[in-house]
Design a protein around this motif. Structure first.
Motif, PDB file in Angstrom:
ATOM      1  N   GLN A   1       0.609  -1.207  -0.061  1.00  0.00           N
ATOM      2  CA  GLN A   1      -0.156   0.016   0.064  1.00  0.00           C
ATOM      3  C   GLN A   1       0.860   1.316   0.105  1.00  0.00           C
ATOM      4  O   GLN A   1       1.964   1.259   0.474  1.00  0.00           O
ATOM      5  CB  GLN A   1      -0.915   0.022   1.250  1.00  0.00           C
ATOM      6  CG  GLN A   1      -0.192   0.077   2.592  1.00  0.00           C
ATOM      7  CD  GLN A   1      -1.211  -0.257   3.654  1.00  0.00           C
ATOM      8  OE1 GLN A   1      -2.493  -0.472   3.330  1.00  0.00           O
ATOM      9  NE2 GLN A   1      -0.977   0.453   4.775  1.00  0.00           N
ATOM     10  N   SER A   2       0.221   2.297  -0.360  1.00  0.00           N
ATOM     11  CA  SER A   2       1.004   3.497  -0.530  1.00  0.00           C
ATOM     12  C   SER A   2       1.148   4.357   0.617  1.00  0.00           C
ATOM     13  O   SER A   2       0.407   3.856   1.688  1.00  0.00           O
ATOM     14  CB  SER A   2       0.239   4.598  -1.429  1.00  0.00           C
ATOM     15  OG  SER A   2      -1.011   4.892  -0.808  1.00  0.00           O
ATOM     16  N   ASN A   3       2.219   5.020   0.989  1.00  0.00           N
ATOM     17  CA  ASN A   3       2.453   5.700   2.092  1.00  0.00           C
ATOM     18  C   ASN A   3       2.628   7.340   1.923  1.00  0.00           C
ATOM     19  O   ASN A   3       3.113   8.162   2.797  1.00  0.00           O
ATOM     20  CB  ASN A   3       3.701   5.321   2.777  1.00  0.00           C
ATOM     21  CG  ASN A   3       5.124   5.463   1.788  1.00  0.00           C
ATOM     22  OD1 ASN A   3       4.963   5.828   0.718  1.00  0.00           O
ATOM     23  ND2 ASN A   3       5.914   4.982   2.452  1.00  0.00           N
ATOM     24  N   THR A   4       2.014   7.598   0.843  1.00  0.00           N
ATOM     25  CA  THR A   4       1.790   9.023   0.220  1.00  0.00           C
ATOM     26  C   THR A   4       0.647   9.747   0.827  1.00  0.00           C
ATOM     27  O   THR A   4      -0.089   9.047   1.312  1.00  0.00           O
ATOM     28  CB  THR A   4       2.069   9.374  -0.966  1.00  0.00           C
ATOM     29  OG1 THR A   4       1.075   8.431  -1.763  1.00  0.00           O
ATOM     30  CG2 THR A   4       3.398   8.728  -1.498  1.00  0.00           C
ATOM     31  N   SER A   5       0.560  11.063   0.822  1.00  0.00           N
ATOM     32  CA  SER A   5      -0.709  11.809   1.091  1.00  0.00           C
ATOM     33  C   SER A   5      -0.840  12.869   0.279  1.00  0.00           C
ATOM     34  O   SER A   5       0.134  13.345  -0.661  1.00  0.00           O
ATOM     35  CB  SER A   5      -0.543  12.343   2.551  1.00  0.00           C
ATOM     36  OG  SER A   5       0.577  13.143   2.685  1.00  0.00           O
TER      37      SER A   5
END
Length: 236
Positions: free
Chosen positions: A190-194
């Motif tokens: 899963q992504s960890n960006t915002s």
């Protein structure tokens, strides 16, 4: 001797006169029966209650008119009949109109998100350099909290990244989920960006399938806030 005989004869001659003066008929005279003149007994009189309607007979109490039957409901003065009150289901269920989020976003053509194309080009150049697109781009129109799923097949020994760009969305996230029946779905990465744009496995950190076999999987985009988003899977 003559006087003693005349006295009884005289008395006998006067007896009919004395009896004839009475108006009472002889109760033992059969000719009086049914004549209507004999009133001392039961003949000639109507039997008490005979030929008369018995009390309550032929009219049962309440028969033919049930309480409230055939009667119109009472109306308020100058108005229509008052309808039964409808229960407030919103109050029973604990609130008014639903504002809950979730569900599935509506798929749209990638061309509908053409305004995000420059963003996608920049993300691909910086995040997935040297990787090739896996299939075509995909896009969806989101409401707050909705998700969109894009299926694909994971190949053994391959490495995968996903980039996505949003328009109007406050925050966008990406997941890669394995979908191997009959096992439940398993999140692989899963992504960890915002923010409105998201990257999974960017800058050389792609997700590599550790298994020697492949299988069905899906990319899941999740949006916070309403708007549109476009995504693309990359592989190497």
């Amino acid at each position: 001797m003559r006087i003693s005989l005349l006295a009884p004869v005289t008395l006998l001659s006067l007896l009919p006169l004395a009896c004839g003066g009475s108006d009472q008929p002889d109760p033992n005279d059969p000719s009086q029966f049914g004549s209507g003149q004999y009133q001392g007994g039961q003949y000639g009189q109507q039997q008490p209650g005979y030929g008369q309607q018995q009390p309550g007979y032929g009219q049962q109490p309440g028969y033919g008119q049930q309480p409230g039957y055939g009667q119109q409901p009472q109306q308020p003065a100058g108005g229509q009949p008052t309808a039964p009150a409808t229960p407030d289901l919103g109050g029973i269920l604990g609130g008014g109109a639903s504002t809950s989020s979730g569900g599935t976003a509506s798929p749209i053509a990638p061309a509908a998100v053409a305004a995000a194309t420059p963003v996608m080009t920049a993300l691909a150049a910086s995040e997935v350099s040297g990787m090739s697109p896996e299939g075509g781009a995909f896009a969806a129109q989101f409401q707050d909290g909705q998700t969109f799923e894009q299926p694909f097949n994971i190949q053994p020994g391959k490495c995968y990244s996903v980039i996505a760009a949003g328009l109007g969305i406050q925050n966008l996230s990406i997941q890669i989920v394995a979908q191997q029946a009959p096992l439940p779905p398993v999140t692989l990465a899963q992504s960890n960006t915002s923010g409105a744009n998201a990257t999974l496995g960017g800058k050389g950190q792609c997700f590599k399938n550790p298994l020697p076999i492949g299988g069905p999987a899906k990319v899941i985009l999740r949006a916070q806030g309403a708007g549109a988003a476009i995504g693309q899977i990359y592989v190497k």
